[in-house]
Design a protein around this motif. Structure first.
Motif, mmCIF file in Angstrom:
data_model
loop_
_atom_site.group_PDB
_atom_site.id
_atom_site.type_symbol
_atom_site.label_atom_id
_atom_site.label_comp_id
_atom_site.label_asym_id
_atom_site.label_seq_id
_atom_site.Cartn_x
_atom_site.Cartn_y
_atom_site.Cartn_z
ATOM 1 N N LYS A 98 0.655 -1.527 -0.088
ATOM 2 C CA LYS A 98 0.169 0.102 0.336
ATOM 3 C C LYS A 98 0.679 0.989 -0.076
ATOM 4 C CE LYS A 98 -4.318 1.846 1.747
ATOM 5 N NZ LYS A 98 -4.893 2.205 0.008
ATOM 6 N N GLN B 244 1.352 7.807 -1.723
ATOM 7 C CA GLN B 244 0.578 9.191 -2.790
ATOM 8 C C GLN B 244 0.816 8.938 -4.066
ATOM 9 O OE1 GLN B 244 3.927 12.274 -2.026
ATOM 10 N NE2 GLN B 244 3.382 12.281 -0.442
ATOM 11 N N GLY B 245 -0.231 7.303 -4.440
ATOM 12 C CA GLY B 245 0.128 7.045 -6.036
ATOM 13 C C GLY B 245 0.921 6.649 -6.456
ATOM 14 N N MET B 246 0.867 7.236 -7.657
ATOM 15 C CA MET B 246 1.870 7.116 -8.710
ATOM 16 C C MET B 246 3.325 7.583 -8.554
ATOM 17 S SD MET B 246 2.122 5.845 -11.429
ATOM 18 C CE MET B 246 0.879 5.926 -12.679
ATOM 19 N N MET C 79 0.211 -1.334 -11.130
ATOM 20 C CA MET C 79 0.120 -0.810 -9.762
ATOM 21 C C MET C 79 -1.881 -1.068 -9.950
ATOM 22 S SD MET C 79 -0.168 3.583 -9.731
ATOM 23 C CE MET C 79 -0.662 4.105 -8.009
ATOM 24 N N ARG D 155 -4.399 1.959 -8.876
ATOM 25 C CA ARG D 155 -4.919 3.799 -8.486
ATOM 26 C C ARG D 155 -5.705 3.489 -7.836
ATOM 27 N NH1 ARG D 155 -5.283 7.412 -13.687
ATOM 28 N NH2 ARG D 155 -4.941 8.620 -11.690
ATOM 29 N N GLU D 156 -7.063 2.746 -7.797
ATOM 30 C CA GLU D 156 -8.176 3.116 -7.288
ATOM 31 C C GLU D 156 -7.524 2.283 -5.458
ATOM 32 O OE1 GLU D 156 -8.929 0.380 -9.569
ATOM 33 O OE2 GLU D 156 -9.079 2.084 -11.435
ATOM 34 N N SER E 198 -4.279 2.353 -4.142
ATOM 35 C CA SER E 198 -3.109 3.263 -4.527
ATOM 36 C C SER E 198 -1.836 2.817 -3.771
ATOM 37 C CB SER E 198 -3.646 4.598 -3.036
ATOM 38 O OG SER E 198 -1.600 5.086 -3.407
#
Length: 72
Positions: free
Chosen positions: A8, A11-13, A35, A37-38, A40
């Motif tokens: 987990k 900060q996403g990308m 990855m 995205r939903e 993260s």
């Protein structure tokens, strides 16, 4: 033997890129990386014949961007 790892991220990308580049610099053998995205998070597939799962987990636990790890 192939093992899957879910991490987990904060900060996403941005976190995904930092973690992926760190693992690349450490020259760890990772077969697949993706990855979600939903949620993260990132999924890794590791070949334990080439790289120790413990080594990957230890490197990832040190990173600020990783908040939780699950071995599948």
């Amino acid at each position: 033997m192939r093992r899957n790892l879910y991490a987990k991220l904060n900060q996403g990308m941005d976190s995904f890129l930092r973690v992926a580049m760190t693992l690349r610099r450490k020259e760890l053998s990772i077969e697949e990386i993706s990855m979600n995205r939903e949620q993260s998070g990132m999924y890794l597939t590791i070949n334990e014949d080439e790289t120790s799962l413990e080594e990957v987990v230890n490197h990832m636990r040190k990173l600020y961007d990783v908040t939780d790890l699950h071995v599948q």
